[in-house]
Design an enzyme around this catalytic site. Structure first.
Site, PDB file in Angstrom:
ATOM      1  N   PRO A 128       0.792  -1.238   0.000  1.00 19.40           N
ATOM      2  CA  PRO A 128       0.000   0.000   0.000  1.00 19.40           C
ATOM      3  C   PRO A 128       0.823   1.286   0.000  1.00 19.40           C
ATOM      4  O   PRO A 128       0.251   2.380   0.158  1.00 19.40           O
ATOM      5  CB  PRO A 128      -0.774  -0.126   1.322  1.00 19.40           C
ATOM      6  CG  PRO A 128       0.179  -0.858   2.220  1.00 19.40           C
ATOM      7  CD  PRO A 128       0.919  -1.827   1.333  1.00 19.40           C
ATOM      8  N   GLU A 129       2.121   1.198  -0.198  1.00 20.32           N
ATOM      9  CA  GLU A 129       2.965   2.384  -0.086  1.00 20.32           C
ATOM     10  C   GLU A 129       2.529   3.523  -1.000  1.00 20.32           C
ATOM     11  O   GLU A 129       2.610   4.704  -0.633  1.00 20.32           O
ATOM     12  CB  GLU A 129       4.424   2.016  -0.392  1.00 20.32           C
ATOM     13  CG  GLU A 129       5.103   1.161   0.671  1.00 20.32           C
ATOM     14  CD  GLU A 129       4.878  -0.336   0.475  1.00 20.32           C
ATOM     15  OE1 GLU A 129       5.599  -1.123   1.087  1.00 20.32           O
ATOM     16  OE2 GLU A 129       3.953  -0.719  -0.299  1.00 20.32           O
TER      17      GLU A 129
END
Length: 264
Positions: free
Chosen positions: A138-139
């Protein structure tokens, strides 16, 4: 002897547990140091033949880097572009340690694996996940990119699927992770421990010398030209064929009995 990691050995299996359940087992510098120490203990213990890596609780296997710790690192003025500092950093030491462990590593996923936690699972040789586990990078959702784990993910996933993970940051199921190469097996949650234990015991019964030399060879030939790969592997085969374990394995086969491997 650890604050953030649990370490036990039973039936030739070392079980290493990330033990920060209240923080979703996020990777702090201390945890990485303790995890590396536990890996070294397992690597040097002749009584250990397989390593099982898991996370405490069922909420998360590992939620990735501890953002509080990351912020502290940025605030202390160290240059992240300094090659020496990078090589001394906790993430570098962690993810480059796996090829050197010399023993099979199984990730047991009873909880979600996201960001650096997904990289940690993917760095293991085998990944067994409960069927309700989710995986994600999810960066990108917070303006970042999975730089720390991309080298690991790219070794397991074809580019089109890897880019989908990186670009969207979306969570995928364990079954989807198996389809793209991140997960080895997906089992119902109530069968997870039995499957991991059975797999670990099956591997632990094999020749520890064969496992180590074969695993080392797997990493040694990575990225080398075909001729060099074959040359290296043939040399390893010749040495293994002359070992006590190989002779014991052939004798046991001919005598129709289980082999008694000694790692020599």
């Amino acid at each position: 002897m650890y604050e953030t990691v649990l370490y036990t050995v039973d039936e030739r299996i070392a079980r290493i547990t990330l033990n920060r359940p209240d923080a979703r087992n996020a990777l702090s510098d201390r945890m990485i140091d303790e995890l590396l120490d536990a890996f070294e203990r397992a690597r040097n213990d002749d009584g250990v033949r397989v390593i099982v890596l898991t996370g405490a609780g069922e909420r998360a296997f590992c939620a990735g880097a501890d953002l509080g710790g990351l912020g502290a690192q940025q605030a202390d003025g160290r240059s992240v572009a300094d090659p020496a500092a990078i090589r001394e950093s906790a993430p570098f030491r962690l993810f480059t340690a796996f090829p050197k462990l010399g023993k099979p590593v199984i990730a047991r996923l009873a909880g979600h694996a996201v960001a650096g936690g997904l990289g940690l699972a993917a760095a293991c040789d085998l990944v067994v996940a409960a069927d309700d586990v989710k995986l994600a990078t999810p960066e990108v959702n917070v303006g970042l990119w999975p730089m720390m784990i991309m080298a690991i993910i790219n070794r397991n996933v074809v580019p089109k699927q890897a880019f989908k993970l990186y670009y969207t940051g979306a969570r995928i199921t364990a079954a989807e992770g198996r389809e793209i190469g991140l997960v080895t097996e997906v089992v119902p949650r109530d069968e997870l421990d039995a499957r991991v234990d059975g797999l670990a015991r099956t591997i632990a019964a094999k020749s520890p010398l064969g496992l180590r030399r074969g695993r080392d060879a797997f990493f040694a030939i990575e990225g080398r030209p075909l001729e060099e790969q074959v040359e290296h592997l043939l040399g390893e085969l010749v040495e293994l064929a002359g070992s006590e374990d190989a002779r014991e394995g052939v004798t046991a086969f001919l005598e129709n009995r289980a082999p008694d491997f000694r790692g020599r």
